[in-house]
Design a protein around this motif. Sequence first.
Motif, PDB file in Angstrom:
ATOM      1  N   PHE A 141      -6.968 -15.687  10.325  1.00  0.00           N
ATOM      2  CA  PHE A 141      -7.116 -14.270  10.087  1.00  0.00           C
ATOM      3  C   PHE A 141      -5.904 -13.496   9.710  1.00  0.00           C
ATOM      4  CE2 PHE A 141      -7.006  -9.784  11.720  1.00  0.00           C
ATOM      5  CZ  PHE A 141      -8.113  -9.358  10.964  1.00  0.00           C
ATOM      6  N   LEU A 142      -4.844 -13.787  10.474  1.00  0.00           N
ATOM      7  CA  LEU A 142      -3.581 -13.311  10.259  1.00  0.00           C
ATOM      8  C   LEU A 142      -2.864 -13.545   8.785  1.00  0.00           C
ATOM      9  CD1 LEU A 142      -1.910 -13.209  13.768  1.00  0.00           C
ATOM     10  CD2 LEU A 142      -2.746 -11.228  12.464  1.00  0.00           C
ATOM     11  N   LEU A 143      -3.114 -14.978   8.612  1.00  0.00           N
ATOM     12  CA  LEU A 143      -2.634 -15.476   7.355  1.00  0.00           C
ATOM     13  C   LEU A 143      -3.294 -14.735   6.118  1.00  0.00           C
ATOM     14  CD1 LEU A 143      -2.402 -19.338   8.257  1.00  0.00           C
ATOM     15  CD2 LEU A 143      -0.470 -17.857   7.439  1.00  0.00           C
ATOM     16  N   PHE A 144      -4.645 -14.780   6.022  1.00  0.00           N
ATOM     17  CA  PHE A 144      -5.453 -13.988   4.918  1.00  0.00           C
ATOM     18  C   PHE A 144      -4.959 -12.553   4.839  1.00  0.00           C
ATOM     19  CE2 PHE A 144      -7.834 -18.097   5.321  1.00  0.00           C
ATOM     20  CZ  PHE A 144      -7.561 -18.225   3.750  1.00  0.00           C
ATOM     21  N   VAL A 145      -4.773 -12.013   6.050  1.00  0.00           N
ATOM     22  CA  VAL A 145      -4.260 -10.578   5.999  1.00  0.00           C
ATOM     23  C   VAL A 145      -2.898 -10.339   5.407  1.00  0.00           C
ATOM     24  CG1 VAL A 145      -3.534  -8.746   7.429  1.00  0.00           C
ATOM     25  CG2 VAL A 145      -5.763  -9.769   7.972  1.00  0.00           C
ATOM     26  N   PHE A 146      -2.085 -11.258   5.770  1.00  0.00           N
ATOM     27  CA  PHE A 146      -0.817 -11.288   4.965  1.00  0.00           C
ATOM     28  C   PHE A 146      -0.847 -11.551   3.669  1.00  0.00           C
ATOM     29  CE2 PHE A 146       1.321 -12.822   9.208  1.00  0.00           C
ATOM     30  CZ  PHE A 146       1.220 -11.455   9.707  1.00  0.00           C
ATOM     31  N   TYR A 147      -1.691 -12.576   3.046  1.00  0.00           N
ATOM     32  CA  TYR A 147      -1.742 -12.761   1.638  1.00  0.00           C
ATOM     33  C   TYR A 147      -2.507 -11.846   0.996  1.00  0.00           C
ATOM     34  CZ  TYR A 147      -3.384 -15.682  -2.115  1.00  0.00           C
ATOM     35  OH  TYR A 147      -3.538 -16.327  -3.702  1.00  0.00           O
ATOM     36  N   SER A 148      -3.133 -10.920   1.642  1.00  0.00           N
ATOM     37  CA  SER A 148      -3.679  -9.731   0.426  1.00  0.00           C
ATOM     38  C   SER A 148      -2.830  -8.578   0.534  1.00  0.00           C
ATOM     39  CB  SER A 148      -5.065  -9.422   1.389  1.00  0.00           C
ATOM     40  OG  SER A 148      -4.624  -8.557   2.907  1.00  0.00           O
ATOM     41  N   ILE A 149      -1.809  -8.661   1.236  1.00  0.00           N
ATOM     42  CA  ILE A 149      -0.776  -7.457   0.996  1.00  0.00           C
ATOM     43  C   ILE A 149       0.373  -7.726  -0.184  1.00  0.00           C
ATOM     44  CG2 ILE A 149       1.299  -6.209   2.198  1.00  0.00           C
ATOM     45  CD1 ILE A 149      -0.173  -7.110   4.837  1.00  0.00           C
ATOM     46  N   PRO A 150       0.298  -7.097  -1.069  1.00  0.00           N
ATOM     47  CA  PRO A 150       1.447  -7.122  -2.216  1.00  0.00           C
ATOM     48  C   PRO A 150       2.604  -6.905  -1.612  1.00  0.00           C
ATOM     49  CG  PRO A 150      -0.590  -5.707  -2.814  1.00  0.00           C
ATOM     50  CD  PRO A 150      -0.456  -5.924  -1.457  1.00  0.00           C
ATOM     51  N   GLY A 151       3.544  -7.914  -1.925  1.00  0.00           N
ATOM     52  CA  GLY A 151       4.979  -8.042  -1.849  1.00  0.00           C
ATOM     53  C   GLY A 151       5.634  -6.557  -1.895  1.00  0.00           C
ATOM     54  N   PHE A 152       5.358  -5.980  -2.936  1.00  0.00           N
ATOM     55  CA  PHE A 152       6.105  -4.639  -3.417  1.00  0.00           C
ATOM     56  C   PHE A 152       5.510  -3.660  -2.454  1.00  0.00           C
ATOM     57  CE2 PHE A 152       2.450  -4.563  -6.246  1.00  0.00           C
ATOM     58  CZ  PHE A 152       2.051  -3.288  -6.204  1.00  0.00           C
ATOM     59  N   MET A 153       4.363  -3.471  -2.205  1.00  0.00           N
ATOM     60  CA  MET A 153       3.927  -2.682  -1.433  1.00  0.00           C
ATOM     61  C   MET A 153       4.402  -2.703   0.236  1.00  0.00           C
ATOM     62  SD  MET A 153       2.054  -0.009  -0.985  1.00  0.00           S
ATOM     63  CE  MET A 153       1.281   0.150  -2.576  1.00  0.00           C
ATOM     64  N   LEU A 154       4.270  -3.998   0.599  1.00  0.00           N
ATOM     65  CA  LEU A 154       4.991  -4.331   1.774  1.00  0.00           C
ATOM     66  C   LEU A 154       6.301  -3.678   2.028  1.00  0.00           C
ATOM     67  CD1 LEU A 154       4.558  -5.399   4.843  1.00  0.00           C
ATOM     68  CD2 LEU A 154       5.402  -7.671   3.912  1.00  0.00           C
ATOM     69  N   ALA A 155       7.200  -4.094   0.810  1.00  0.00           N
ATOM     70  CA  ALA A 155       8.569  -3.612   0.959  1.00  0.00           C
ATOM     71  C   ALA A 155       8.693  -1.963   0.788  1.00  0.00           C
ATOM     72  CB  ALA A 155       9.194  -3.655  -0.506  1.00  0.00           C
ATOM     73  N   ILE A 156       7.856  -1.214   0.260  1.00  0.00           N
ATOM     74  CA  ILE A 156       7.684   0.238   0.423  1.00  0.00           C
ATOM     75  C   ILE A 156       7.619   0.708   1.875  1.00  0.00           C
ATOM     76  CG2 ILE A 156       6.775   2.323  -0.327  1.00  0.00           C
ATOM     77  CD1 ILE A 156       6.164   1.077  -3.165  1.00  0.00           C
ATOM     78  N   LEU A 157       6.561  -0.041   2.444  1.00  0.00           N
ATOM     79  CA  LEU A 157       6.243   0.455   3.836  1.00  0.00           C
ATOM     80  C   LEU A 157       7.233   0.210   4.803  1.00  0.00           C
ATOM     81  CD1 LEU A 157       2.487  -0.775   3.971  1.00  0.00           C
ATOM     82  CD2 LEU A 157       3.202   1.605   3.585  1.00  0.00           C
TER      83      LEU A 157
END
Length: 330
Positions: A141-157
Amino acid sequence: MIPTLLGVTIVTFAIINLAPGSPIEQRIQQMKFGGMGHEGAGGNNKSSGVSQEVIEALKKQYGFDKPVHVRYWIWLKNISRLDFGESFTYEEPVLDVITSKFPVSIQFGVISLIMSYLVCVVLGVLKAVKHGTAFDYVSSFLLFVFYSIPGFMLAILLIVYFAGGSFFNWFPMGELYSDNYYDLTLWGKIVDRVHHFILPLICYMIGSFTVLTMLMKNSLLDEIKRDYIRTARAKGVPEKMIYLKHALRNALIPIVTGIGGFLSVFFAGSLLLESIFQLDGIGLLSYKSILQRDYNVIMGLIFIQSVLMLLGNLLSDLAYVAVDPRIDFK
């Protein structure tokens, strides 16, 4: 490899020469905005504000006074001598421009590759051993949550929450080390580097964990269903020995496919991440070169990336033999 490399360079050279906005047009715009090249009331070429003589001189300077196929042949002969020409934008040799951006891309590329394989192979084996347990379900579950997050969006957050955006100021922004880096002790330098690397490295790696981990898990699960594993169990071989000695080596074959890609880490630039974290690397250089129509830099980057990709594919094929002696190139 050689026909493929020639095909890549021919297609790329043709595309960038067909694209609107050549270096000549870029230079003319600079001259117009800089107040240069105006002919006045009696001048020629009033629509552009630059005389035809100046345009012809620019074409000769940049080598655009020759047909496209002739320019490609000249470029190919220069490449055989490892001469990539001079950057139109930086007015320096292309190799010097590219190598000046290496530190950012190499460091993040190498570290993210090593960390990804170390974590994913171990996690994949654990998930295979504990298949169907709570650990397996929660980690998936955690792995697929991570996979669904775009890297650039995570960077902004991450910047907003942890790098002085609106909440905490725990991590620095920009560059690879602090201003007083060279005054620090060896341990202080290591801590300083890690401090600067944490947020960008998380964003670089966020998408690669899931694919590698699930590939490792599924490959190992397929392997332990084979007859030789049943035979080993029937002989009383310990379960740990079955997984780690007998099944793991064969299960690594699909993972080995990507091992040759380690050469590409030298160009593991990311435009969005480098822009967000203010890192001047290969990704940002590629983007700027395209915008500024710096043909020599574009061709240099694509040529080197293509060579590394092809060599990586060759190394992957060789790695197959090292992992599985049943594979024979003959």
